[in-house]
Scaffold this motif. Structure first.
Motif, short mmCIF file in Angstrom:
data_model
loop_
_atom_site.label_atom_id
_atom_site.label_comp_id
_atom_site.label_asym_id
_atom_site.label_seq_id
_atom_site.Cartn_x
_atom_site.Cartn_y
_atom_site.Cartn_z
N ALA A 181 0.82 -1.21 0.00
CA ALA A 181 0.00 0.00 0.00
C ALA A 181 0.86 1.27 0.00
N GLY A 182 2.18 1.09 0.00
CA GLY A 182 3.06 2.25 -0.11
C GLY A 182 3.54 2.84 1.20
N LEU A 183 3.35 2.11 2.32
CA LEU A 183 3.86 2.62 3.59
C LEU A 183 5.36 2.33 3.69
N PRO A 184 6.10 3.24 4.35
CA PRO A 184 7.54 3.01 4.49
C PRO A 184 7.82 1.91 5.52
N LEU A 185 8.77 1.04 5.19
CA LEU A 185 9.15 -0.07 6.08
C LEU A 185 10.65 -0.08 6.27
N LEU A 186 11.11 -0.68 7.35
CA LEU A 186 12.54 -0.90 7.51
C LEU A 186 12.94 -2.06 6.61
N PRO A 187 14.21 -2.10 6.18
CA PRO A 187 14.65 -3.26 5.39
C PRO A 187 14.41 -4.54 6.19
N GLY A 188 13.94 -5.58 5.51
CA GLY A 188 13.68 -6.84 6.20
C GLY A 188 12.85 -7.76 5.35
N THR A 189 12.35 -8.84 5.96
CA THR A 189 11.57 -9.82 5.23
C THR A 189 10.09 -9.57 5.39
N ILE A 200 6.10 16.82 18.50
CA ILE A 200 6.76 18.07 18.13
C ILE A 200 7.83 17.85 17.05
N HIS A 201 8.03 16.58 16.67
CA HIS A 201 9.06 16.27 15.68
C HIS A 201 8.52 16.17 14.25
N LEU A 202 7.24 16.50 14.08
CA LEU A 202 6.64 16.46 12.75
C LEU A 202 6.29 17.86 12.28
N THR A 203 6.50 18.10 10.99
CA THR A 203 6.00 19.32 10.37
C THR A 203 4.58 19.02 9.87
N PRO A 204 3.78 20.04 9.58
CA PRO A 204 2.45 19.78 9.02
C PRO A 204 2.52 18.94 7.74
N GLU A 205 3.57 19.12 6.96
CA GLU A 205 3.73 18.36 5.71
C GLU A 205 3.97 16.88 6.00
N MET A 206 4.81 16.61 7.01
CA MET A 206 5.08 15.21 7.39
C MET A 206 3.80 14.56 7.91
N ARG A 207 3.04 15.32 8.70
CA ARG A 207 1.78 14.81 9.28
C ARG A 207 0.81 14.40 8.17
N LEU A 219 9.99 6.37 14.41
CA LEU A 219 10.45 7.59 13.74
C LEU A 219 11.92 7.78 14.09
N ASP A 220 12.79 7.85 13.09
CA ASP A 220 14.22 8.01 13.40
C ASP A 220 14.61 9.49 13.48
N GLN A 221 15.88 9.71 13.82
CA GLN A 221 16.38 11.08 14.05
C GLN A 221 16.30 11.96 12.80
N ASP A 222 16.27 11.31 11.62
CA ASP A 222 16.20 12.08 10.37
C ASP A 222 14.76 12.30 9.90
N GLY A 223 13.78 11.88 10.73
CA GLY A 223 12.38 12.10 10.35
C GLY A 223 11.81 11.03 9.44
N GLN A 242 17.98 1.84 16.52
CA GLN A 242 18.31 2.13 17.91
C GLN A 242 17.70 3.45 18.35
N ALA A 243 17.11 3.46 19.53
CA ALA A 243 16.55 4.67 20.13
C ALA A 243 15.67 5.48 19.19
N PRO A 244 14.63 4.87 18.64
CA PRO A 244 13.69 5.63 17.81
C PRO A 244 12.62 6.30 18.69
N ARG A 245 11.77 7.07 18.05
CA ARG A 245 10.57 7.54 18.75
C ARG A 245 9.42 6.63 18.36
N HIS A 246 8.52 6.39 19.30
CA HIS A 246 7.31 5.62 19.00
C HIS A 246 6.24 6.64 18.63
N THR A 247 5.89 6.65 17.35
CA THR A 247 4.91 7.62 16.85
C THR A 247 3.80 6.86 16.15
N GLU A 248 2.57 7.05 16.59
CA GLU A 248 1.45 6.28 16.04
C GLU A 248 0.37 7.20 15.49
N ILE A 249 -0.28 6.72 14.42
CA ILE A 249 -1.30 7.52 13.75
C ILE A 249 -2.68 6.96 14.07
#
Ligand code: MV4
Length: 459
Positions: A126-134, A245-252, A278-282, A204-211
């Motif tokens: 469906a086009g959601l971003p995923l971490l590399p994996g199986t 506070i780590h999201l811009t309106p565009e990211m949201r 959510l990683d440090q680079d958004g 490592q040390a991500p933020r837990h961000t849920e929609i």
């Protein structure tokens, strides 16, 4: 719309659902175990049915008792709340077969998203971003090794049937992989009766961000923004806030639209949450989907002004969502502290007992979702959540100040009863928390620093 809804739950969420029903003009039926005969929802609901002894396996989790109560009272729908039967596709199916509307997604959709590897595959499509994996379960230790080499270390092995942080092993070096693979499989077999596992790159040390999303049966879906739930201890959330506070309106907008598309692509209906890291680079990475209303839903309600339980009931009755995406505006900042009957000084052991004092805070933009009152017996049979304190303010800093004021007003005491209130006060006074620089390892570091301060003071 339904005429009568049976609430297959207890505690604060049962009362929360009963309140939503009352406002919608729907009759409510409470069910209760012997331990909950004096509960607030039993008095608040229009009817109530005793469904068994305190042990949840013989009451709130006992499907024949719950269905029997619905038949006896002539309810037309069943709200499962969170926990208990809320994500059991088998229960949803029985509800349907017995002629009751299950307030949640269809059983086959629940089954699909409940399988973490399937959910990963469907959301990737469906086009959601995923971490590399199986996306397929890993069949052998050799395969695991090959895959991990491709992904790059560290990796994490996760049980397909897992969730909420159970059944996961982080692997830092290739030499450790085969043992970790076998150990995770056997744990998964014992705990979930399903040994299937998959592999992902470990963040490592991500933020837990849920929609938060809600989808109706007419093909519409709306996102109600995100919640940051990084303040958690051993996968138990302590503080949740909205927005991040780590999201811009565009990211949201981007991640919100993707979450809704993902849900609609699998025929999801009802309220649900897409969990991301959510990683440090958004960058977002889809983790899992929760097919229920969650404990922390109030912070999303506070910043959008939408009653999510009412929306959930509405869409289950086949009505369209009462709001379109363009009607949803995000205003200010909301924070929720989970007040648990636990002793933070003794590794957060649950402290059951009778409440002698229970005085909830009030005042501007201060909400308390709780079933407690003076004299209420906090039972050792259930989870230790006794209240959710939620505040709203125009910005995060003022929300924190308001929360500290409200926590200071909250008076809860009883023989042997300790609460997480003082612990919350310490976190809210912490400079790092106040700066917003918080990731999922925050509480661990906070506890360690606190320990060494106590040791220094004593030494
Ligand atoms: C991860 C992760 C790092 N990398 N997956 C824990 C709960 C489950 N839903 C997913 N979890 C994690 N998955 C990858 N690839 C770190 C965690 C994690 C975590 C996630 C959210 C909130 C708190 C957490 C605490 C420890 C680990």
């Amino acid at each position: 719309m339904f005429e009568k809804v049976l609430i297959a739950n207890r505690g604060e969420i049962a009362l929360r659902v009963a309140r939503a029903c009352r406002e919608l003009g729907i009759k409510s039926v409470a069910v209760y175990s012997s331990a909950d005969a004096e509960s607030a929802v039993v008095r608040f609901a229009d009817e109530s049915v005793h469904i068994g002894p305190p042990a949840s396996g013989r009451s709130y989790l006992h499907i024949p008792s719950v269905i029997g109560a619905a038949q006896k009272t002539g309810a037309d729908a069943i709200h499962p709340g969170y926990g208990f039967l809320s994500e059991d596709p088998y229960f949803a199916e029985i509800c349907a077969n017995e002629g009751f509307t299950f307030i949640g997604p269809k059983p086959e959709v629940m089954e699909k998203v409940g399988d973490k590897a399937t959910a990963r595959e469907l959301m990737q499509k469906a086009g959601l971003p995923l971490l590399p994996g199986t996306v397929d379960p890993v069949a052998t230790a050799d395969d695991a090794r090959t895959i991990a080499d491709e992904i790059g270390y560290p990796v994490i092995i996760k049980a397909v049937a897992g969730g909420g942080g159970r059944g996961m092993t982080v692997v830092w070096k290739p030499e450790e992989l085969a043992d970790a693979y076998r150990a995770t499989r056997s744990t998964a077999q014992v705990v979930f009766k399903d040994s299937a596992v998959y592999i992902e790159r470990y963040l490592q040390a991500p933020r837990h961000t849920e929609i938060q999303i809600v989808c109706d049966e007419h093909g519409s879906g709306v996102y109600f923004g995100e919640r940051d739930c990084s303040v958690q201890r051993r996968h138990q959330k302590l503080i949740e806030e909205a927005p991040s506070i780590h999201l811009t309106p565009e990211m949201r907008k981007e991640i919100g639209e993707k979450a809704v598309n993902g849900a609609l692509s699998v025929g999801y209906t009802g309220a649900g949450t897409m969990e991301f890291l959510l990683d440090q680079d958004g960058n977002f990475a889809f983790m899992e989907m929760n097919a229920r209303i969650q404990v922390e839903h109030p912070v999303s309600e506070m910043i959008t002004g939408v009653d999510l339980i009412q929306e959930q009931i509405r869409v289950a009755a086949g009505e369209p969502l009462s709001v379109a995406q363009d009607d949803v505006e995000f205003q200010g900042h909301a924070i929720e502290c989970r007040i648990n009957a636990e002793d933070p000084e003794r590794d957060f052991v649950p402290t059951a007992g009778r409440l002698e004092t229970y005085v909830a805070p009030g005042g501007p933009w201060t909400r308390v979702d709780s079933h407690c009152y003076p004299g209420w017996m906090v039972s050792p049979f259930y989870d230790s959540l006794i209240a959710k304190l939620i505040v709203w303010a125009p910005d995060r800093e003022r929300a924190i100040d308001r929360m500290r004021r409200a926590l200071a007003e909250f008076q809860i005491s009883g023989r042997g009863v300790k609460t997480t209130i003082p612990f919350h006060q310490e976190i809210l006074a912490d400079a790092q928390f106040r700066s917003g620089d918080v990731t999922t390892d925050f509480v661990e570091h906070f506890m360690a620093a606190r320990q060494s301060e106590t040791a220094a003071a004593a030494g």
